[in-house]
Design a protein around this motif. Structure first.
Motif, PDB file in Angstrom:
ATOM      1  N   GLU A  21      -4.330  30.838   6.540  1.00  0.00           N
ATOM      2  CA  GLU A  21      -5.481  30.138   7.152  1.00  0.00           C
ATOM      3  C   GLU A  21      -5.769  28.703   6.580  1.00  0.00           C
ATOM      4  OE1 GLU A  21      -8.468  32.753   5.236  1.00  0.00           O
ATOM      5  OE2 GLU A  21      -8.088  34.326   6.698  1.00  0.00           O
ATOM      6  N   ILE A  22      -5.180  28.328   5.350  1.00  0.00           N
ATOM      7  CA  ILE A  22      -5.234  27.215   4.704  1.00  0.00           C
ATOM      8  C   ILE A  22      -4.229  26.226   5.371  1.00  0.00           C
ATOM      9  CG2 ILE A  22      -4.668  25.657   2.895  1.00  0.00           C
ATOM     10  CD1 ILE A  22      -6.236  27.838   1.077  1.00  0.00           C
ATOM     11  N   LEU A  23      -3.046  26.869   5.711  1.00  0.00           N
ATOM     12  CA  LEU A  23      -2.101  25.805   6.211  1.00  0.00           C
ATOM     13  C   LEU A  23      -1.921  25.589   8.018  1.00  0.00           C
ATOM     14  CD1 LEU A  23       1.287  27.561   4.420  1.00  0.00           C
ATOM     15  CD2 LEU A  23       0.146  25.025   4.018  1.00  0.00           C
ATOM     16  N   VAL A  24      -2.560  26.565   8.462  1.00  0.00           N
ATOM     17  CA  VAL A  24      -2.702  26.299   9.751  1.00  0.00           C
ATOM     18  C   VAL A  24      -3.799  25.329  10.180  1.00  0.00           C
ATOM     19  CG1 VAL A  24      -3.321  27.570  12.092  1.00  0.00           C
ATOM     20  CG2 VAL A  24      -1.904  28.635  10.107  1.00  0.00           C
ATOM     21  N   GLY A  25      -3.280  24.449  11.148  1.00  0.00           N
ATOM     22  CA  GLY A  25      -4.002  23.269  11.587  1.00  0.00           C
ATOM     23  C   GLY A  25      -4.205  23.216  13.286  1.00  0.00           C
ATOM     24  N   ALA A  26      -3.227  24.207  13.885  1.00  0.00           N
ATOM     25  CA  ALA A  26      -3.231  24.348  15.265  1.00  0.00           C
ATOM     26  C   ALA A  26      -2.660  25.829  15.578  1.00  0.00           C
ATOM     27  CB  ALA A  26      -2.394  23.301  15.770  1.00  0.00           C
ATOM     28  N   VAL A  27      -2.766  26.344  16.628  1.00  0.00           N
ATOM     29  CA  VAL A  27      -2.388  27.675  17.070  1.00  0.00           C
ATOM     30  C   VAL A  27      -1.864  27.630  18.366  1.00  0.00           C
ATOM     31  CG1 VAL A  27      -3.355  30.207  17.484  1.00  0.00           C
ATOM     32  CG2 VAL A  27      -4.301  28.667  15.589  1.00  0.00           C
ATOM     33  N   GLU A  28      -1.001  28.303  18.701  1.00  0.00           N
ATOM     34  CA  GLU A  28      -0.009  28.284  19.800  1.00  0.00           C
ATOM     35  C   GLU A  28      -0.682  29.934  20.683  1.00  0.00           C
ATOM     36  OE1 GLU A  28       3.917  27.698  20.068  1.00  0.00           O
ATOM     37  OE2 GLU A  28       3.739  25.449  19.535  1.00  0.00           O
ATOM     38  N   GLY A  29      -0.593  29.830  21.800  1.00  0.00           N
ATOM     39  CA  GLY A  29      -1.081  31.298  22.399  1.00  0.00           C
ATOM     40  C   GLY A  29      -2.007  31.992  22.065  1.00  0.00           C
ATOM     41  N   ASP A  30      -2.112  33.291  21.739  1.00  0.00           N
ATOM     42  CA  ASP A  30      -2.813  34.324  21.438  1.00  0.00           C
ATOM     43  C   ASP A  30      -2.658  34.582  19.677  1.00  0.00           C
ATOM     44  OD1 ASP A  30      -0.850  35.932  21.623  1.00  0.00           O
ATOM     45  OD2 ASP A  30      -2.152  37.519  22.645  1.00  0.00           O
ATOM     46  N   ALA A  31      -1.690  34.002  19.087  1.00  0.00           N
ATOM     47  CA  ALA A  31      -1.448  34.580  17.921  1.00  0.00           C
ATOM     48  C   ALA A  31      -2.734  34.483  17.039  1.00  0.00           C
ATOM     49  CB  ALA A  31      -0.345  33.498  17.203  1.00  0.00           C
ATOM     50  N   GLY A  32      -3.522  33.262  16.811  1.00  0.00           N
ATOM     51  CA  GLY A  32      -4.847  33.234  16.291  1.00  0.00           C
ATOM     52  C   GLY A  32      -5.700  34.323  16.511  1.00  0.00           C
ATOM     53  N   GLN A  33      -5.745  34.962  17.726  1.00  0.00           N
ATOM     54  CA  GLN A  33      -6.793  35.789  18.135  1.00  0.00           C
ATOM     55  C   GLN A  33      -6.248  37.221  17.523  1.00  0.00           C
ATOM     56  OE1 GLN A  33      -6.610  35.552  22.314  1.00  0.00           O
ATOM     57  NE2 GLN A  33      -8.418  34.170  22.593  1.00  0.00           N
ATOM     58  N   ARG A  34      -4.905  37.294  17.650  1.00  0.00           N
ATOM     59  CA  ARG A  34      -4.353  38.427  17.139  1.00  0.00           C
ATOM     60  C   ARG A  34      -4.738  38.696  15.527  1.00  0.00           C
ATOM     61  NH1 ARG A  34       1.112  38.364  18.108  1.00  0.00           N
ATOM     62  NH2 ARG A  34       0.957  36.285  19.210  1.00  0.00           N
ATOM     63  N   LEU A  35      -4.502  37.530  14.819  1.00  0.00           N
ATOM     64  CA  LEU A  35      -4.667  37.434  13.506  1.00  0.00           C
ATOM     65  C   LEU A  35      -6.346  37.667  13.156  1.00  0.00           C
ATOM     66  CD1 LEU A  35      -3.747  36.823  10.194  1.00  0.00           C
ATOM     67  CD2 LEU A  35      -3.925  34.410  11.068  1.00  0.00           C
ATOM     68  N   ALA A  36      -6.973  36.879  13.740  1.00  0.00           N
ATOM     69  CA  ALA A  36      -8.394  37.072  13.546  1.00  0.00           C
ATOM     70  C   ALA A  36      -8.779  38.679  13.721  1.00  0.00           C
ATOM     71  CB  ALA A  36      -9.153  36.301  14.479  1.00  0.00           C
ATOM     72  N   ARG A  37      -8.192  39.342  14.759  1.00  0.00           N
ATOM     73  CA  ARG A  37      -8.745  40.702  15.243  1.00  0.00           C
ATOM     74  C   ARG A  37      -8.386  41.690  14.098  1.00  0.00           C
ATOM     75  NH1 ARG A  37      -7.239  40.552  20.026  1.00  0.00           N
ATOM     76  NH2 ARG A  37      -5.017  41.400  19.605  1.00  0.00           N
ATOM     77  N   ARG A  38      -6.974  41.217  13.631  1.00  0.00           N
ATOM     78  CA  ARG A  38      -6.283  42.354  12.823  1.00  0.00           C
ATOM     79  C   ARG A  38      -6.386  42.157  11.264  1.00  0.00           C
ATOM     80  NH1 ARG A  38      -2.310  45.555  14.432  1.00  0.00           N
ATOM     81  NH2 ARG A  38      -2.619  46.827  12.507  1.00  0.00           N
ATOM     82  N   GLY A  39      -6.804  40.815  10.788  1.00  0.00           N
ATOM     83  CA  GLY A  39      -6.704  40.311   9.464  1.00  0.00           C
ATOM     84  C   GLY A  39      -5.504  40.349   9.162  1.00  0.00           C
ATOM     85  N   THR A  67      -1.442  21.336   8.114  1.00  0.00           N
ATOM     86  CA  THR A  67      -0.075  20.732   8.544  1.00  0.00           C
ATOM     87  C   THR A  67       0.547  21.544   9.485  1.00  0.00           C
ATOM     88  OG1 THR A  67       1.306  21.081   6.647  1.00  0.00           O
ATOM     89  CG2 THR A  67      -0.009  19.067   6.872  1.00  0.00           C
ATOM     90  N   ALA A  68       0.564  23.016   9.589  1.00  0.00           N
ATOM     91  CA  ALA A  68       1.345  23.954  10.302  1.00  0.00           C
ATOM     92  C   ALA A  68       0.586  24.308  11.713  1.00  0.00           C
ATOM     93  CB  ALA A  68       1.434  25.034   9.319  1.00  0.00           C
ATOM     94  N   THR A  69       1.430  24.955  12.461  1.00  0.00           N
ATOM     95  CA  THR A  69       0.960  25.466  13.687  1.00  0.00           C
ATOM     96  C   THR A  69       1.324  27.077  13.682  1.00  0.00           C
ATOM     97  OG1 THR A  69       1.335  23.639  14.936  1.00  0.00           O
ATOM     98  CG2 THR A  69       1.002  25.590  16.228  1.00  0.00           C
ATOM     99  N   LEU A  70       0.095  27.717  13.817  1.00  0.00           N
ATOM    100  CA  LEU A  70       0.549  29.295  13.993  1.00  0.00           C
ATOM    101  C   LEU A  70       1.300  29.656  15.377  1.00  0.00           C
ATOM    102  CD1 LEU A  70       0.099  32.186  12.805  1.00  0.00           C
ATOM    103  CD2 LEU A  70      -2.045  32.372  13.989  1.00  0.00           C
ATOM    104  N   VAL A  71       2.579  30.050  15.496  1.00  0.00           N
ATOM    105  CA  VAL A  71       3.085  30.341  16.693  1.00  0.00           C
ATOM    106  C   VAL A  71       3.368  31.998  16.887  1.00  0.00           C
ATOM    107  CG1 VAL A  71       4.238  28.169  16.639  1.00  0.00           C
ATOM    108  CG2 VAL A  71       5.383  30.063  15.567  1.00  0.00           C
ATOM    109  N   ASP A  72       3.042  32.681  15.824  1.00  0.00           N
ATOM    110  CA  ASP A  72       3.403  34.245  16.316  1.00  0.00           C
ATOM    111  C   ASP A  72       2.502  34.871  14.907  1.00  0.00           C
ATOM    112  OD1 ASP A  72       4.115  36.467  17.308  1.00  0.00           O
ATOM    113  OD2 ASP A  72       6.162  36.323  16.800  1.00  0.00           O
ATOM    114  N   PHE A  73       2.182  36.081  15.233  1.00  0.00           N
ATOM    115  CA  PHE A  73       1.541  37.137  14.215  1.00  0.00           C
ATOM    116  C   PHE A  73       1.829  38.444  14.716  1.00  0.00           C
ATOM    117  CE2 PHE A  73      -1.610  39.878  12.693  1.00  0.00           C
ATOM    118  CZ  PHE A  73      -1.407  39.891  11.567  1.00  0.00           C
ATOM    119  N   TRP A  74       2.293  39.364  13.994  1.00  0.00           N
ATOM    120  CA  TRP A  74       2.650  40.518  14.132  1.00  0.00           C
ATOM    121  C   TRP A  74       2.106  41.456  13.148  1.00  0.00           C
ATOM    122  CZ3 TRP A  74       5.141  44.659  11.729  1.00  0.00           C
ATOM    123  CH2 TRP A  74       5.484  45.903  12.198  1.00  0.00           C
TER     124      TRP A  74
END
Length: 172
Positions: free
Chosen positions: A121-139, A161-168
């Protein structure tokens, strides 16, 4: 590796642990955790990210998670077991990552919550695609991982300074 090339950091939470009569640091994986760790390894291998370095907590459950996950990789990265990851704050984890040698392109940090989720949560300044939604939905459940990219040296990794590009995360 040039500092101009984007780097990737995978934040990987240990798999589901059991609750036997041992200290928290010595808790082993539960049966479900062993299955989820192997599945997470397959999913992480499927991303095709060539990991150069693994920073793993010294707890039993993180070491077991990493052993099962890395077995699924075509190439085993150098692994460093770090006591500082156990019970670390996001700031302590950033400080550890800042020590990563600049010839390391991609790294995975295998750790614990709340540190891993807070770090993402602290590192992410930008999000690609739906990775942020998946992270928010699942914790950030056990055996989940987030893939972040950033530019610059490891010393330049800091909040936002980082971009979230994937979450699984494994299915429940």
């Amino acid at each position: 590796m040039s500092v101009a090339e984007p780097r990737r950091i995978v934040l990987f939470r240990h798999a589901k642990a059991d609750w036997p009569q041992v200290t928290d640091h010595e808790r082993p994986l539960a049966e479900r955790g062993r299955l989820d760790a192997a599945e997470a390894g397959r999913r992480l291998a499927d991303t095709g990210i060539p990991l150069d370095l693994a920073l793993c907590s010294t707890s039993t459950r993180t070491r077991e998670t990493w052993k099962l996950a890395v077995h699924e990789f075509p190439h085993r990265p150098k692994t460093s077991y770090e006591e500082r990851i156990y019970d670390a704050s996001p700031g302590e984890l950033i400080a550890l990552l800042n020590e990563t040698p600049d010839d390391t392109g991609n790294a995975v940090l295998i750790g614990h919550n709340p540190g891993v989720q807070s770090l993402a949560e602290i590192l992410v300044g930008a999000v690609e695609g739906d990775a942020g939604q998946r992270l928010a939905r699942r914790g950030f459940p056990t055996a989940a991982f987030a893939v972040l990219t950033f530019e610059g040296s490891w010393k330049s990794l800091e909040p936002g300074t980082a971009t979230l590009v994937d979450f699984w995360a494994p299915s429940e």
